[in-house]
Design an enzyme around this catalytic site. Structure first.
Site, PDB file in Angstrom:
ATOM      1  N   GLY A  62       9.906  31.074 -10.945  1.00  0.00           N
ATOM      2  CA  GLY A  62       9.771  30.446 -12.256  1.00  0.00           C
ATOM      3  C   GLY A  62       8.336  30.519 -12.730  1.00  0.00           C
ATOM      4  N   SER A  63       7.966  29.601 -13.583  1.00  0.00           N
ATOM      5  CA  SER A  63       6.634  29.679 -14.184  1.00  0.00           C
ATOM      6  C   SER A  63       5.550  29.229 -13.197  1.00  0.00           C
ATOM      7  CB  SER A  63       6.585  28.800 -15.430  1.00  0.00           C
ATOM      8  OG  SER A  63       6.741  27.453 -15.057  1.00  0.00           O
ATOM      9  N   THR A  64       4.342  29.664 -13.473  1.00  0.00           N
ATOM     10  CA  THR A  64       3.224  29.317 -12.590  1.00  0.00           C
ATOM     11  C   THR A  64       2.962  27.808 -12.619  1.00  0.00           C
ATOM     12  OG1 THR A  64       2.282  31.515 -12.807  1.00  0.00           O
ATOM     13  CG2 THR A  64       0.764  29.773 -12.133  1.00  0.00           C
TER      14      THR A  64
ATOM     15  N   CYS B  22      10.047  38.627 -16.005  1.00  0.00           N
ATOM     16  CA  CYS B  22       8.715  38.379 -15.436  1.00  0.00           C
ATOM     17  C   CYS B  22       7.905  39.665 -15.358  1.00  0.00           C
ATOM     18  CB  CYS B  22       8.843  37.740 -14.066  1.00  0.00           C
ATOM     19  SG  CYS B  22       9.858  38.687 -12.937  1.00  0.00           S
TER      20      CYS B  22
ATOM     21  N   GLY C 179       5.487  26.195 -10.427  1.00  0.00           N
ATOM     22  CA  GLY C 179       5.177  26.589  -9.046  1.00  0.00           C
ATOM     23  C   GLY C 179       4.056  25.736  -8.470  1.00  0.00           C
TER      24      GLY C 179
ATOM     25  N   GLU D 108       7.528  33.121  -6.465  1.00  0.00           N
ATOM     26  CA  GLU D 108       7.448  34.257  -7.398  1.00  0.00           C
ATOM     27  C   GLU D 108       7.280  33.663  -8.782  1.00  0.00           C
ATOM     28  OE1 GLU D 108       7.400  37.642  -7.464  1.00  0.00           O
ATOM     29  OE2 GLU D 108       7.068  37.630  -5.315  1.00  0.00           O
TER      30      GLU D 108
HETATM   31  P1  NAP Z   1      10.396  27.083 -15.173  1.00  0.00           P
HETATM   32  O1  NAP Z   1      10.342  26.242 -16.369  1.00  0.00           O
HETATM   33  O2  NAP Z   1       9.250  27.079 -14.241  1.00  0.00           O
HETATM   34  O3  NAP Z   1      11.735  26.645 -14.411  1.00  0.00           O
HETATM   35  C1  NAP Z   1      12.190  27.293 -13.255  1.00  0.00           C
HETATM   36  C2  NAP Z   1      13.048  26.336 -12.445  1.00  0.00           C
HETATM   37  O4  NAP Z   1      12.234  25.249 -11.996  1.00  0.00           O
HETATM   38  C3  NAP Z   1      14.183  25.716 -13.247  1.00  0.00           C
HETATM   39  O5  NAP Z   1      15.294  25.575 -12.415  1.00  0.00           O
HETATM   40  C4  NAP Z   1      13.609  24.371 -13.640  1.00  0.00           C
HETATM   41  O6  NAP Z   1      14.565  23.385 -13.904  1.00  0.00           O
HETATM   42  C5  NAP Z   1      12.829  24.021 -12.373  1.00  0.00           C
HETATM   43  N1  NAP Z   1      11.794  23.014 -12.578  1.00  0.00           N
HETATM   44  C6  NAP Z   1      11.182  22.666 -13.750  1.00  0.00           C
HETATM   45  N2  NAP Z   1      10.273  21.679 -13.518  1.00  0.00           N
HETATM   46  C7  NAP Z   1      10.322  21.414 -12.190  1.00  0.00           C
HETATM   47  C8  NAP Z   1       9.620  20.504 -11.350  1.00  0.00           C
HETATM   48  N3  NAP Z   1       8.706  19.680 -11.830  1.00  0.00           N
HETATM   49  N4  NAP Z   1       9.901  20.497 -10.032  1.00  0.00           N
HETATM   50  C9  NAP Z   1      10.831  21.342  -9.521  1.00  0.00           C
HETATM   51  N5  NAP Z   1      11.538  22.220 -10.266  1.00  0.00           N
HETATM   52  C10 NAP Z   1      11.291  22.256 -11.592  1.00  0.00           C
HETATM   53  O7  NAP Z   1      10.642  28.615 -15.550  1.00  0.00           O
HETATM   54  P2  NAP Z   1      11.698  29.204 -16.587  1.00  0.00           P
HETATM   55  O8  NAP Z   1      11.239  28.857 -17.968  1.00  0.00           O
HETATM   56  O9  NAP Z   1      13.081  28.811 -16.153  1.00  0.00           O
HETATM   57  O10 NAP Z   1      11.556  30.778 -16.335  1.00  0.00           O
HETATM   58  C11 NAP Z   1      10.580  31.572 -16.939  1.00  0.00           C
HETATM   59  C12 NAP Z   1       9.379  31.740 -16.020  1.00  0.00           C
HETATM   60  O11 NAP Z   1       9.802  32.236 -14.761  1.00  0.00           O
HETATM   61  C13 NAP Z   1       8.388  32.765 -16.554  1.00  0.00           C
HETATM   62  O12 NAP Z   1       7.080  32.296 -16.305  1.00  0.00           O
HETATM   63  C14 NAP Z   1       8.660  33.993 -15.693  1.00  0.00           C
HETATM   64  O13 NAP Z   1       7.582  34.895 -15.553  1.00  0.00           O
HETATM   65  C15 NAP Z   1       8.998  33.355 -14.389  1.00  0.00           C
HETATM   66  N6  NAP Z   1       9.770  34.286 -13.545  1.00  0.00           N
HETATM   67  C16 NAP Z   1       9.152  34.885 -12.474  1.00  0.00           C
HETATM   68  C17 NAP Z   1       9.847  35.816 -11.704  1.00  0.00           C
HETATM   69  C18 NAP Z   1       9.195  36.518 -10.531  1.00  0.00           C
HETATM   70  O14 NAP Z   1       9.925  37.109  -9.725  1.00  0.00           O
HETATM   71  N7  NAP Z   1       7.888  36.486 -10.396  1.00  0.00           N
HETATM   72  C19 NAP Z   1      11.165  36.139 -12.044  1.00  0.00           C
HETATM   73  C20 NAP Z   1      11.732  35.525 -13.143  1.00  0.00           C
HETATM   74  C21 NAP Z   1      11.040  34.595 -13.894  1.00  0.00           C
HETATM   75  P3  NAP Z   1      15.041  23.105 -15.417  1.00  0.00           P
HETATM   76  O15 NAP Z   1      15.670  24.350 -15.897  1.00  0.00           O
HETATM   77  O16 NAP Z   1      15.980  21.977 -15.262  1.00  0.00           O
HETATM   78  O17 NAP Z   1      13.795  22.763 -16.197  1.00  0.00           O
END
Ligand code: NAP
Length: 459
Positions: free
Chosen positions: A206-208, A263, A211, A228
């Site tokens: 997910g997002s940095t 990503c 993370g 990741e």
């Molecule tokens: P995100 O907002 O970071 O959410 C990812 C996951 O984390 C979701 O299941 C989210 O739940 C959960 N989450 C949110 N806040 C949390 C917390 N405080 N504690 C624990 N878990 C929490 O990311 P996204 O908007 O879904 O995805 C887009 C991002 O992912 C982009 O930055 C992209 O680059 C990155 N990404 C990276 C890769 C890689 O392989 N490097 C691959 C794909 C995507 P909720 O949905 O309920 O908020």
């Protein structure tokens, strides 16, 4: 409490509902996963491989329905959705075939009877994003289960249905408690998983920013982490780049696949000043071929953005570009102009004139919009490409493999591609991001290694 999941291509269509679990719900599921670990961890690799193989067969039969459901909740075109599901299934077969050989204890030195043996760690939490929820969860949960761990997976709240359905199908072949889904918000469910003592490892994609928060929570109980994270991938188009029928579709696809919500999408382009006009013109023509519409329509080549927050963010960035005097070339065609405002649809755009400090260059836009900037020499190009906290992927577009290799050595990215971007021809060879893009390797045996502890045994 339940939350509606709507179709991002048709707001009036509610596809399903998802339960917003509480702390107590997560607690109960963790207890089940923890209890199941006692027996699952003692099964043989052969038994685990065989169960995964059977589950893969079953999923393959459901591929078409799963991909359709995925398009309806995520928005990406059907063929892209099918690729995600198919690769998730392939992964189960690959892991099952690698597992028996990988499980054999290694003797470290033939002169000393000391063996490196492996054992599973315990309950593993898999927390995944909405852009590729099935594949990015299966890449973590399949090796975790295969190595004898039990798993609790938390899907993203915007896109939980297909993953939940896949887990339901796989569970027909696993004992109760081995693979569990818990839906709900990141702030409640995700934070509980990252903090709970029974969780021994967290695999997060997910997002940095998220993370970082998970690393902080997990550090209190010293969990093993797989991270990741976000990216802002640069593409360097050199003076001798080939810009033709073969390379332009690749470049376009690396920018606009899944409407740029990838990503490892190209998020900024640096082109040698002598090729700037040509690239802008050719890429504009290529973007003009894009047909934006419902991912289930055959003509669609790019679907809507997945959710309102993402749509507002990307639309806001484009607005700021216009207000700060940059040129925004909006391209492509609307498949259904009448239904345009009934979905999170956005036409692809190229941004010209952005300086290095502009938000569109510095942030991860995660949408169908890309800035193109000119550079004068390699030093300049490399310095600007590396001017980012992220380090996921990069690419060099040139006739010369040697030049690409030379620049690759200097680019701060987990992988650098030559005349392509994002994925190697062998889909199952991968490398981790660097800098603030994460730190975990997940291909083939590296993935299995990650989910097991190695311990020594001998005299
Ligand atoms: P995100 O907002 O970071 O959410 C990812 C996951 O984390 C979701 O299941 C989210 O739940 C959960 N989450 C949110 N806040 C949390 C917390 N405080 N504690 C624990 N878990 C929490 O990311 P996204 O908007 O879904 O995805 C887009 C991002 O992912 C982009 O930055 C992209 O680059 C990155 N990404 C990276 C890769 C890689 O392989 N490097 C691959 C794909 C995507 P909720 O949905 O309920 O908020």
């Amino acid at each position: 409490m339940f939350q509606d999941i709507i179709n991002p291509a048709r707001f009036t269509e509610i596809i399903g509902q998802v339960r917003m679990c509480s702390d107590a719900d997560v607690d109960e599921i963790l207890e089940q996963a923890h209890a199941a670990f006692k027996t699952w961890s003692r099964t043989t690799p052969e038994e685990r491989a065989s169960r995964l193989r059977e589950a893969a067969r079953d999923l393959r039969r459901a591929l078409s329905e799963l991909a359709t459901l995925f398009v309806r909740e995520n928005g990406k075109p059907l063929r892209e959705a099918e690729v995600d599901i198919r690769r998730s299934i392939e992964l189960m077969d690959i892991v099952s075939s690698d597992l028996p050989e990988w499980s054999k204890p290694a003797i470290l030195d033939p002169h000393q009877p000391v063996f490196a043996r492996r054992r599973p760690r315990g309950v593993t939490a898999v927390i995944s994003p909405w852009n590729s929820p099935v594949l990015l969860s299966f890449k973590r949960l399949v090796p975790a289960i295969a190595t004898g761990n039990t798993v609790v997976v938390k899907p993203a709240s915007h896109c939980p249905l297909t993953l939940t359905e896949c887990v339901r199908l796989v569970n027909r072949f696993l004992p109760a408690g081995v693979l569990n889904v818990v839906t709900g918000s990141g702030g409640t469910v995700g934070e509980k998983l990252a903090s709970d003592d029974r969780v021994r490892a967290v695999a997060f994609t997910g997002s940095t920013d998220t993370g970082r928060r998970i690393i902080e929570l997990a550090s209190r109980t010293v969990k093993k982490l797989f991270m990741e994270l976000g990216g802002n991938d640069p593409a360097l188009v050199l003076q001798d780049a080939i810009l033709n029928q073969e390379t332009l579709p690749k470049l376009t696809n690396a920018i606009l696949r899944a409407a740029g919500q990838v990503c490892i999408a190209i998020k900024r382009i640096y082109v040698h000043e002598s090729r700037y006009d040509e690239l802008v013109e050719k890429l504009s023509n290529s973007f003009d071929q894009v047909i934006v519409g419902d991912g289930l329509a055959r003509e669609t080549t790019m679907g809507p953005l997945n959710n309102k927050a993402q749509f507002d963010f990307v639309a806001g960035l484009v607005d700021k570009c216009k207000k700060s005097g940059l040129t925004v070339l909006t391209k492509g065609r609307k498949l259904d102009p009448g239904g345009w405002h009934q979905g999170f649809f956005m036409l692809p755009a190229i941004i010209l004139g952005a300086g290095e400090d502009h938000e569109i260059v510095q942030c991860e836009q995660f949408g169908p919009v890309v800035p193109i900037m000119a550079f004068s020499d390699d030093e300049d190009a490399v310095a600007r490409a590396n001017n980012s906290p992220y380090g996921l992927r990069a690419s060099v577009w040139t006739r010369s493999r040697d030049r690409a290799q030379e620049l690759a050595d200097r680019l701060e990215a987990g992988a650098v591609f030559w005349n392509s971007h994002g994925i190697f021809q062998d889909l199952h060879i991968e490398f981790p991001g660097i800098k603030q893009s994460g730190f975990s390797r997940d291909s083939r045996s590296a993935a299995l290694d990650h989910y097991a502890d190695t311990y020594g045994f001998g005299q």
